[in-house]
Write a protein that holds these residues in place. Structure first.
Motif, PDB file in Angstrom:
ATOM      1  N   GLN A  94      28.052   0.737  33.495  1.00 48.87           N
ATOM      2  CA  GLN A  94      29.048   0.739  34.559  1.00 48.87           C
ATOM      3  C   GLN A  94      28.653  -0.131  35.737  1.00 48.87           C
ATOM      4  O   GLN A  94      29.521  -0.606  36.459  1.00 48.87           O
ATOM      5  CB  GLN A  94      29.320   2.165  35.021  1.00 48.87           C
ATOM      6  N   THR A  95      27.377  -0.350  35.946  1.00 49.72           N
ATOM      7  CA  THR A  95      26.971  -1.058  37.147  1.00 49.72           C
ATOM      8  C   THR A  95      26.495  -2.502  36.965  1.00 49.72           C
ATOM      9  O   THR A  95      26.624  -3.271  37.908  1.00 49.72           O
ATOM     10  CB  THR A  95      25.871  -0.273  37.874  1.00 49.72           C
ATOM     11  N   PRO A  96      25.938  -2.903  35.839  1.00 51.28           N
ATOM     12  CA  PRO A  96      25.434  -4.280  35.751  1.00 51.28           C
ATOM     13  C   PRO A  96      26.533  -5.316  36.023  1.00 51.28           C
ATOM     14  O   PRO A  96      27.666  -5.179  35.568  1.00 51.28           O
ATOM     15  CB  PRO A  96      24.923  -4.402  34.323  1.00 51.28           C
ATOM     16  N   GLU A  97      26.160  -6.324  36.784  1.00 52.05           N
ATOM     17  CA  GLU A  97      27.110  -7.372  37.176  1.00 52.05           C
ATOM     18  C   GLU A  97      27.653  -8.121  35.954  1.00 52.05           C
ATOM     19  O   GLU A  97      28.826  -8.468  35.911  1.00 52.05           O
ATOM     20  CB  GLU A  97      26.446  -8.347  38.145  1.00 52.05           C
ATOM     21  N   GLN A  98      26.806  -8.356  34.951  1.00 52.19           N
ATOM     22  CA  GLN A  98      27.256  -9.052  33.738  1.00 52.19           C
ATOM     23  C   GLN A  98      28.342  -8.258  33.022  1.00 52.19           C
ATOM     24  O   GLN A  98      29.299  -8.824  32.524  1.00 52.19           O
ATOM     25  CB  GLN A  98      26.094  -9.306  32.789  1.00 52.19           C
ATOM     26  N   LYS A 100      30.435  -6.109  34.396  1.00 49.47           N
ATOM     27  CA  LYS A 100      31.658  -6.187  35.201  1.00 49.47           C
ATOM     28  C   LYS A 100      32.341  -7.539  35.030  1.00 49.47           C
ATOM     29  O   LYS A 100      33.561  -7.615  34.905  1.00 49.47           O
ATOM     30  CB  LYS A 100      31.341  -5.940  36.671  1.00 49.47           C
ATOM     31  N   THR A 101      31.565  -8.599  35.034  1.00 41.35           N
ATOM     32  CA  THR A 101      32.126  -9.937  34.876  1.00 41.35           C
ATOM     33  C   THR A 101      32.796 -10.085  33.516  1.00 41.35           C
ATOM     34  O   THR A 101      33.905 -10.615  33.411  1.00 41.35           O
ATOM     35  CB  THR A 101      31.019 -11.004  35.045  1.00 41.35           C
ATOM     36  N   ASN A 104      36.004  -8.032  33.476  1.00 41.87           N
ATOM     37  CA  ASN A 104      37.007  -8.637  34.359  1.00 41.87           C
ATOM     38  C   ASN A 104      37.621  -9.884  33.727  1.00 41.87           C
ATOM     39  O   ASN A 104      38.836 -10.103  33.837  1.00 41.87           O
ATOM     40  CB  ASN A 104      36.404  -8.980  35.722  1.00 41.87           C
ATOM     41  N   ASN A 105      36.810 -10.695  33.076  1.00 44.09           N
ATOM     42  CA  ASN A 105      37.339 -11.888  32.399  1.00 44.09           C
ATOM     43  C   ASN A 105      38.302 -11.504  31.281  1.00 44.09           C
ATOM     44  O   ASN A 105      39.351 -12.130  31.113  1.00 44.09           O
ATOM     45  CB  ASN A 105      36.201 -12.743  31.850  1.00 44.09           C
TER      46      ASN A 105
END
Length: 118
Positions: A94-98, A100-101, A104-105
């Motif tokens: 839930q938290t790693p930026e990868q 989320k990216t 989102n893409n």
């Protein structure tokens, strides 16, 4: 027979187009058929099992494939699946930026597909 002038240029253009087309088509179609079919089946379950849903869902995966390379699609789908796992294991994603990216893409590509196809 030797072509000259405009006929020679036209012949050259046809030859270049014939050689370039298969490469371009292969680059645009990097999603395996099974992955496209899985997406269409799941989409049809959500949107009704009609001919119209088949066409819209097929359009949708084509749009997503034109925006997102297959490896990024798989990564995003994997993250979304793991987010559904309850407990600490699911919380790890839930938290790693990868993560989320990636999601989102995929969501942006799905939104574009929604606009174009539905």
């Amino acid at each position: 027979m030797t072509l000259t002038g405009p006929a020679r240029g036209f012949g050259l253009a046809l030859t270049v187009a014939a050689v370039a087309t298969p490469v371009a088509a292969a680059e645009l179609n990097d999603y395996p058929t099974a992955a496209r079919a899985d997406y269409v089946f799941a989409c049809m379950k959500t949107n009704g099992e009609t001919r119209q849903a088949l066409e819209q869902c097929s359009c949708s995966i084509d749009v997503i494939a034109s925006i997102l390379p297959y490896d990024r699609y798989v990564a995003a789908e994997t993250v979304l699946s793991l987010l559904q796992v309850p407990g600490r294991f699911g919380a790890l994603f839930q938290t790693p930026e990868q993560a989320k990216t990636a999601t989102n893409n995929l969501r942006r590509a799905q939104a574009e597909a929604e606009v174009r196809c539905f």
